[in-house]
Design an enzyme around this catalytic site. Sequence first.
Site, short mmCIF file in Angstrom:
data_model
loop_
_atom_site.label_atom_id
_atom_site.label_comp_id
_atom_site.label_asym_id
_atom_site.label_seq_id
_atom_site.Cartn_x
_atom_site.Cartn_y
_atom_site.Cartn_z
N LYS A 51 50.27 39.33 40.60
CA LYS A 51 50.33 40.21 39.41
C LYS A 51 51.67 40.91 39.27
O LYS A 51 52.02 41.34 38.18
CB LYS A 51 49.21 41.26 39.46
CG LYS A 51 47.83 40.70 39.71
CD LYS A 51 47.41 39.71 38.65
CE LYS A 51 46.01 39.21 38.93
NZ LYS A 51 45.62 38.10 38.08
N TYR A 272 31.49 34.59 40.97
CA TYR A 272 32.76 35.23 41.34
C TYR A 272 32.56 36.17 42.53
O TYR A 272 31.61 36.97 42.54
CB TYR A 272 33.27 36.03 40.12
CG TYR A 272 34.41 36.96 40.45
CD1 TYR A 272 35.71 36.49 40.44
CD2 TYR A 272 34.18 38.30 40.78
CE1 TYR A 272 36.77 37.33 40.75
CE2 TYR A 272 35.23 39.15 41.09
CZ TYR A 272 36.52 38.66 41.08
OH TYR A 272 37.56 39.50 41.38
N TYR A 298 39.96 34.90 46.00
CA TYR A 298 40.90 34.06 45.24
C TYR A 298 41.58 33.02 46.13
O TYR A 298 41.24 31.84 46.10
CB TYR A 298 41.96 34.94 44.57
CG TYR A 298 41.42 35.83 43.50
CD1 TYR A 298 41.21 35.37 42.20
CD2 TYR A 298 41.11 37.16 43.77
CE1 TYR A 298 40.72 36.20 41.21
CE2 TYR A 298 40.61 38.00 42.78
CZ TYR A 298 40.43 37.51 41.51
OH TYR A 298 39.93 38.34 40.53
C1 LIG Z 1 44.93 36.95 44.68
C2 LIG Z 1 44.73 36.35 43.34
N1 LIG Z 1 44.88 35.02 43.20
C3 LIG Z 1 44.70 34.40 42.03
C4 LIG Z 1 44.33 35.12 40.91
C5 LIG Z 1 44.11 34.37 39.65
O1 LIG Z 1 45.19 34.52 38.79
P1 LIG Z 1 44.92 34.51 37.23
O2 LIG Z 1 44.00 35.67 36.95
O3 LIG Z 1 46.25 34.64 36.62
O4 LIG Z 1 44.24 33.23 36.91
C6 LIG Z 1 44.14 36.52 40.99
C7 LIG Z 1 43.71 37.30 39.82
O5 LIG Z 1 43.21 38.38 39.93
C8 LIG Z 1 44.35 37.14 42.24
O6 LIG Z 1 44.18 38.47 42.39
#
Ligand SMILES: Cc1ncc(COP(=O)(O)O)c(C=O)c1O
Length: 341
Positions: A51, A272, A298
């Site tokens: 981010k 999720y 994630y």
């Molecule tokens: C650690 C991490 N990886 C991947 C993502 C996914 O990225 P995006 O939301 O841009 O698809 C996020 C989103 O919150 C994240 O916090």
Amino acid sequence: MTGLISGVARLRLAQLPTPIEPMPRLTAYMGGPQLFVKRDDLTGLGLGGNKVRKLEFVLPEAAAIGADTIICAGVTQSNTVRQVAAAAAKLGYECHCLIIGDRIKPEQYRLDDEYARSGNYLLDGLFGMHPHPCSIHDNRDQKQLELADQLRLTGKMPFVIPYGISNARGALGYVNFVIELASQLGTGDVPEQFDYLVHASGSAGTQAGLLVGTKAIIPGLRIVGIDVDADADRVHRDVVRVARATASLLGCDQTGLADLVTVLPGYAGPAYGVPTAEMVEAVRLFARLEGLVLDPVYSGKGAAGLIGLVRGGYFKPTDRVLFLHTGGWPALFSYASLFPV
Ligand SMILES: Cc1ncc(COP(=O)(O)O)c(C=O)c1O
């Protein structure tokens, strides 16, 4: 190459470039292909993650409207909220966030009360974030606007960050990532070209930026998003939408852009944030073989996707595959009960 985003307002917040490292022990364990990692967990600010790159392109808009307060929304263990709160602290903004406390029910997944106190949420508090409770059943966008109205009544000038920082401007952070990647190819341990880039995809901005960037600069590199939301069709639709908006912002050709989108289902588990055995295996393998720390929501599920694809024969043995480590590891501590020592 930088021409693609030259002239776009940008605030320097991230430690860049992030390193690219070979993963020889994981490669040997899996029996090929050649695996590498790009360390976007090391973008620095507020313990880093993907981010920070997005914020470099979104926060100039806050400055442009004379904002003194930042609003955003996320789950209790949101990495977005942590990185926004850190950026707000660094830049001197007040930070107010809707905290969605019931998207994950920790008790259902044998997570102890660390989920509600530790990891990202602990850091949010340190960075001075003001939490506002929210439910997954609330209209999040409406609530953010109401919060902005309330803050205006107290004399504040709020700026609302889009969910996941995933609008066209946020995605520019990952167009910039591709420019950076192109400059690293063929240097040091980094091969001349990668065949695939694999990463966790959720609110879609990361993948959208990667697609627009690679289409323009590294067309041979295939981007594989691993759905972490247990809703690959929605993620796919959002990647197409944000990629089109990003290409249009940059005046890039959009022909065939939607055909480049690959979002793979099957690695998110039932919902999720819900732990899976594949995620636990991936977190352990990356830690024990490469000394890398992933997160359970994630990057751990993205890595589970990478491992599943290798086992399923998705790649040729000679392929060079880059795993994008998007960060998120502070959340690991809020899932401590999954990883007994
Ligand atoms: C650690 C991490 N990886 C991947 C993502 C996914 O990225 P995006 O939301 O841009 O698809 C996020 C989103 O919150 C994240 O916090």
